[in-house]
Design a protein around this motif. Structure first.
Motif, PDB file in Angstrom:
ATOM      1  N   LEU A   1      40.376  40.760   4.854  1.00 41.37           N
ATOM      2  CA  LEU A   1      41.153  41.397   3.803  1.00 41.37           C
ATOM      3  C   LEU A   1      40.831  40.736   2.469  1.00 41.37           C
ATOM      4  CD1 LEU A   1      44.525  41.617   5.733  1.00 41.37           C
ATOM      5  CD2 LEU A   1      43.107  43.564   5.033  1.00 41.37           C
ATOM      6  N   PRO A   2      41.019  41.447   1.361  1.00 36.63           N
ATOM      7  CA  PRO A   2      40.738  40.848   0.048  1.00 36.63           C
ATOM      8  C   PRO A   2      41.633  39.648  -0.218  1.00 36.63           C
ATOM      9  CG  PRO A   2      41.919  42.930  -0.177  1.00 36.63           C
ATOM     10  CD  PRO A   2      41.507  42.839   1.253  1.00 36.63           C
ATOM     11  N   VAL A   3      41.075  38.645  -0.855  1.00 37.09           N
ATOM     12  CA  VAL A   3      41.815  37.433  -1.226  1.00 37.09           C
ATOM     13  C   VAL A   3      41.766  37.295  -2.740  1.00 37.09           C
ATOM     14  CG1 VAL A   3      41.984  34.933  -0.994  1.00 37.09           C
ATOM     15  CG2 VAL A   3      41.231  36.322   0.959  1.00 37.09           C
ATOM     16  N   TYR A   4      42.916  37.431  -3.375  1.00 41.46           N
ATOM     17  CA  TYR A   4      43.009  37.318  -4.835  1.00 41.46           C
ATOM     18  C   TYR A   4      43.155  35.833  -5.195  1.00 41.46           C
ATOM     19  CZ  TYR A   4      43.560  42.371  -5.558  1.00 41.46           C
ATOM     20  OH  TYR A   4      43.367  43.730  -5.630  1.00 41.46           O
ATOM     21  N   ASP A   5      42.042  35.125  -5.186  1.00 46.15           N
ATOM     22  CA  ASP A   5      42.061  33.672  -5.356  1.00 46.15           C
ATOM     23  C   ASP A   5      41.589  33.202  -6.726  1.00 46.15           C
ATOM     24  OD1 ASP A   5      39.453  34.414  -5.056  1.00 46.15           O
ATOM     25  OD2 ASP A   5      39.002  33.039  -3.403  1.00 46.15           O
ATOM     26  N   SER A   6      41.371  34.133  -7.652  1.00 42.87           N
ATOM     27  CA  SER A   6      40.926  33.760  -8.989  1.00 42.87           C
ATOM     28  C   SER A   6      41.319  34.867  -9.962  1.00 42.87           C
ATOM     29  CB  SER A   6      39.406  33.576  -9.017  1.00 42.87           C
ATOM     30  OG  SER A   6      38.753  34.829  -8.858  1.00 42.87           O
ATOM     31  N   PRO A   7      41.328  34.569 -11.258  1.00 41.98           N
ATOM     32  CA  PRO A   7      41.654  35.613 -12.247  1.00 41.98           C
ATOM     33  C   PRO A   7      40.686  36.789 -12.198  1.00 41.98           C
ATOM     34  CG  PRO A   7      41.796  33.431 -13.242  1.00 41.98           C
ATOM     35  CD  PRO A   7      41.169  33.243 -11.889  1.00 41.98           C
ATOM     36  N   GLN A   8      39.461  36.541 -11.740  1.00 43.29           N
ATOM     37  CA  GLN A   8      38.460  37.610 -11.695  1.00 43.29           C
ATOM     38  C   GLN A   8      38.609  38.516 -10.467  1.00 43.29           C
ATOM     39  OE1 GLN A   8      37.548  34.239 -11.968  1.00 43.29           O
ATOM     40  NE2 GLN A   8      37.568  34.362 -14.210  1.00 43.29           N
ATOM     41  N   ALA A   9      39.408  38.054  -9.504  1.00 43.28           N
ATOM     42  CA  ALA A   9      39.498  38.779  -8.234  1.00 43.28           C
ATOM     43  C   ALA A   9      40.072  40.179  -8.416  1.00 43.28           C
ATOM     44  CB  ALA A   9      40.338  37.979  -7.237  1.00 43.28           C
ATOM     45  N   GLU A  10      41.059  40.326  -9.293  1.00 34.38           N
ATOM     46  CA  GLU A  10      41.679  41.637  -9.468  1.00 34.38           C
ATOM     47  C   GLU A  10      40.643  42.671  -9.897  1.00 34.38           C
ATOM     48  OE1 GLU A  10      44.419  43.475 -12.806  1.00 34.38           O
ATOM     49  OE2 GLU A  10      45.647  42.320 -11.386  1.00 34.38           O
ATOM     50  N   ARG A  11      39.831  42.326 -10.899  1.00 40.29           N
ATOM     51  CA  ARG A  11      38.807  43.265 -11.371  1.00 40.29           C
ATOM     52  C   ARG A  11      37.828  43.599 -10.245  1.00 40.29           C
ATOM     53  NH1 ARG A  11      36.669  44.974 -16.173  1.00 40.29           N
ATOM     54  NH2 ARG A  11      34.435  45.448 -16.172  1.00 40.29           N
ATOM     55  N   LYS A  12      37.435  42.574  -9.488  1.00 37.97           N
ATOM     56  CA  LYS A  12      36.478  42.756  -8.403  1.00 37.97           C
ATOM     57  C   LYS A  12      37.016  43.724  -7.347  1.00 37.97           C
ATOM     58  CE  LYS A  12      34.645  40.111  -4.478  1.00 37.97           C
ATOM     59  NZ  LYS A  12      34.600  38.756  -3.847  1.00 37.97           N
ATOM     60  N   TYR A  13      38.245  43.511  -6.913  1.00 40.91           N
ATOM     61  CA  TYR A  13      38.771  44.319  -5.804  1.00 40.91           C
ATOM     62  C   TYR A  13      39.211  45.701  -6.249  1.00 40.91           C
ATOM     63  CZ  TYR A  13      38.529  40.102  -2.983  1.00 40.91           C
ATOM     64  OH  TYR A  13      38.091  38.994  -2.303  1.00 40.91           O
ATOM     65  N   LEU A  14      39.698  45.825  -7.482  1.00 40.59           N
ATOM     66  CA  LEU A  14      40.032  47.160  -7.965  1.00 40.59           C
ATOM     67  C   LEU A  14      38.772  47.993  -8.144  1.00 40.59           C
ATOM     68  CD1 LEU A  14      42.936  46.543 -10.514  1.00 40.59           C
ATOM     69  CD2 LEU A  14      43.062  47.136  -8.087  1.00 40.59           C
ATOM     70  N   LYS A  15      37.688  47.365  -8.557  1.00 39.60           N
ATOM     71  CA  LYS A  15      36.403  48.084  -8.659  1.00 39.60           C
ATOM     72  C   LYS A  15      35.928  48.521  -7.264  1.00 39.60           C
ATOM     73  CE  LYS A  15      31.683  47.857 -10.476  1.00 39.60           C
ATOM     74  NZ  LYS A  15      31.128  48.526  -9.289  1.00 39.60           N
ATOM     75  N   THR A  16      36.108  47.634  -6.279  1.00 39.03           N
ATOM     76  CA  THR A  16      35.744  48.004  -4.902  1.00 39.03           C
ATOM     77  C   THR A  16      36.527  49.225  -4.460  1.00 39.03           C
ATOM     78  OG1 THR A  16      35.235  45.705  -4.341  1.00 39.03           O
ATOM     79  CG2 THR A  16      35.649  47.217  -2.510  1.00 39.03           C
ATOM     80  N   ALA A  17      37.821  49.250  -4.788  1.00 43.47           N
ATOM     81  CA  ALA A  17      38.653  50.402  -4.428  1.00 43.47           C
ATOM     82  C   ALA A  17      38.156  51.671  -5.101  1.00 43.47           C
ATOM     83  CB  ALA A  17      40.108  50.120  -4.806  1.00 43.47           C
ATOM     84  N   VAL A  18      37.838  51.578  -6.389  1.00 44.12           N
ATOM     85  CA  VAL A  18      37.344  52.751  -7.124  1.00 44.12           C
ATOM     86  C   VAL A  18      36.028  53.247  -6.529  1.00 44.12           C
ATOM     87  CG1 VAL A  18      36.442  53.528  -9.350  1.00 44.12           C
ATOM     88  CG2 VAL A  18      38.521  52.140  -9.263  1.00 44.12           C
ATOM     89  N   ASP A  19      35.148  52.332  -6.157  1.00 43.76           N
ATOM     90  CA  ASP A  19      33.863  52.715  -5.557  1.00 43.76           C
ATOM     91  C   ASP A  19      34.070  53.425  -4.223  1.00 43.76           C
ATOM     92  OD1 ASP A  19      32.575  51.590  -7.703  1.00 43.76           O
ATOM     93  OD2 ASP A  19      32.055  49.721  -6.668  1.00 43.76           O
ATOM     94  N   LEU A  20      35.005  52.937  -3.426  1.00 45.59           N
ATOM     95  CA  LEU A  20      35.284  53.585  -2.141  1.00 45.59           C
ATOM     96  C   LEU A  20      35.882  54.973  -2.361  1.00 45.59           C
ATOM     97  CD1 LEU A  20      36.710  50.497  -0.205  1.00 45.59           C
ATOM     98  CD2 LEU A  20      34.678  51.815   0.434  1.00 45.59           C
TER      99      LEU A  20
END
Length: 497
Positions: free
Chosen positions: A281-300
């Protein structure tokens, strides 16, 4: 049957009661009908023995389930009530039903309270499994429609003596009222070693909106558990990443050995990741994580045919907005949903929460009348026939089942049967690993979290055995009233403590 077994009216429990109960429950209870799917009939072979016939061999758990059969008094249910009307077990009743246990209903007020009274001549009181348990002469259960009202009742004492606590916020900030400070209310953690339930946002795949696995996967990424745990749960929760969390039954790594053998025949019907990637599962472990995982969601979403236009996630062909409702019934559902909804809106998904009263919620849940809901699915160390109720195609169309996600997947059906008909423990573990992995990679739910302790607060009037069962954390039926403590509390607080 134990020859001493009797109903509260003094009549003996008979094999006729057992057979009748089996027939009635199989015919009228969705849960029992699935559990008893492989049981053809029941016959009395003596005054104290009932024989059940199965249509398949190898269902190793089924004899134990039949041993847990709820036995009902045939003579009472086929009799008449105080008005002379024949009773109907398929209909609600306000007649206190006849039982055979340690307690019976002394009185009740519908929607307000029910009082249990200990049966003085309870037939099983001296059985070894009952020694030291069921020590209260009288138990009163009061119903509160509002959790805050229940909390206030507990803080005052006299009405609400024992409180299991689920709110991290309350556990960490609100137990500072005078009775706690004086030591008259005790906060205690009881550790558990049992499997942790899968608490999750259940995505109802009966709705076309959630029919695409890519869409369901996309909905997993906006859940920022780490921020929720830090800001809402005081760091007390752990992310759930398996339907069999906390046991050897939870899948991990890549499938190998017997598990791989079980999965191999279904390779072309399964997501390729089942064989090539460890589920994480995604791990929001840094300030950059939100952008990374929301982009993954948009790509899916894009792969599934959804794009962002004007700040809204819409179907690329029809322009239909991606919109759904989370159905809940209490304040906790709001706490759990609000951060998730906020992140979904950042990618244009219009998610909302609707809170309704508990009765309406149960009815809608039983009839699968929701888009998304929050629920828990508990497991044991020995999964078996109940898996049909959770995941099978048949249960998806059966009102009242726990297949909230509406799963209709032939591979899941086959793996459920593989679990039920496992030949030994190693085979069961491998089959459960396979089932867990397939469920996870199909993204039927958005997992939330668990906590490996039971939080309990209680007025200091009880005696409690030092050892409590690790499988449940705490067993309130092993507690007893300490008369001296109760007297001291009553004098101090001038109440019913």
């Amino acid at each position: 049957l134990d020859p001493r077994a009797k109903w509260h009216d003094g009549k003996p429990i008979t094999t006729d009661d057992v057979i009748w109960s089996f027939q009635v429950l199989k015919a009228n209870s969705p849960m029992y009908s699935r559990y008893f799917e492989n049981v053809t009939d029941a016959v009395a072979v003596s005054d104290r023995e009932v024989e059940f016939h199965f249509d398949q061999k190898g269902n190793r758990e089924l004899p134990k389930i039949l041993g847990d059969l709820v036995v009902l008094p045939k003579h009472w249910w086929e009799g008449t009530d105080a008005t002379g009307k024949k009773r109907d077990i398929t209909r609600p009743t306000q007649d206190p039903p006849l039982g055979s246990a340690a307690y019976k209903i002394a009185s009740f007020k519908p929607g307000s309270e029910i009082i249990w009274q200990r049966v003085p001549d309870y037939w099983a009181a001296k059985l070894p499994v009952k020694i030291g348990r069921e020590n209260f002469d009288r138990q009163r259960f009061s119903y509160f429609l509002d959790d805050n009202a229940a909390w206030q009742a507990f803080t005052k004492g006299g009405l609400h003596d024992i409180r299991p606590e689920n709110s991290s916020r309350r556990w960490n900030t609100a137990y500072n009222f005078p009775a706690v400070q004086a030591g008259d209310v005790i906060k205690q953690e009881f550790k558990t070693a049992s499997p942790e339930p899968m608490q999750a946002f259940m995505l109802n795949t009966r709705r076309p909106l959630f029919g695409d696995r890519l869409v369901r996967a996309a909905l997993t990424y906006p859940l920022d558990f780490e921020a929720m745990n830090r800001t809402l749960f005081f760091g007390s929760n752990t992310r759930t990443s398996s339907y069999f969390q906390g046991t050897e039954l939870a899948s991990s790594g890549l499938p190998q050995g017997k598990e791989l053998e079980i999965l191999e025949p279904y390779r072309d019907k399964l997501p390729p990741e089942v064989f090539t990637q460890e589920f994480k599962l995604p791990v929001y472990d840094s300030p950059q994580a939100e952008r990374k995982y929301l982009k993954t969601a948009v790509d899916l979403f894009a792969k599934a045919g959804w794009v962002i236009k004007g700040g809204k996630m819409v179907n690329a062909k029809t322009g239909e907005p991606f919109k759904f409702e989370i159905l809940g019934w209490n304040d906790t559902d709001q706490v759990l949903s609000s951060p998730y909804i906020a992140n979904l809106r950042k990618i244009g998904v219009d998610a909302t929460l609707r809170l309704i009263d508990q009765t309406q919620y149960i009815n809608r849940l039983n009839n699968f009348d929701f888009d998304v809901t929050i629920s828990q699915l508990g497991q044991s160390d020995s999964p078996g026939n109940e898996q049909r109720d959770f995941w099978s195609s048949k249960s998806a169309d059966t009102p009242g089942s726990r297949n909230y996600a509406g799963i209709k997947n032939p591979v899941v059906d086959a793996l459920v049967d593989r679990v039920i008909f496992a030949t030994d423990r190693d085979d069961l573990v491998a089959a459960t690993h396979a089932l867990d992995r397939v469920l996870l990679w199909n993204y039927y739910v958005v997992p939330q979290h668990h906590r490996s302790v039971v939080w309990m607060a209680y007025w200091n009037k009880f005696g409690i055995p030092e050892k409590q069962p690790t499988y449940s954390g705490v067993d309130q039926n092993s507690w007893w009233i300490d008369a001296d403590k109760e007297k001291a509390l009553a004098a101090k607080y001038k109440s019913g403590n």
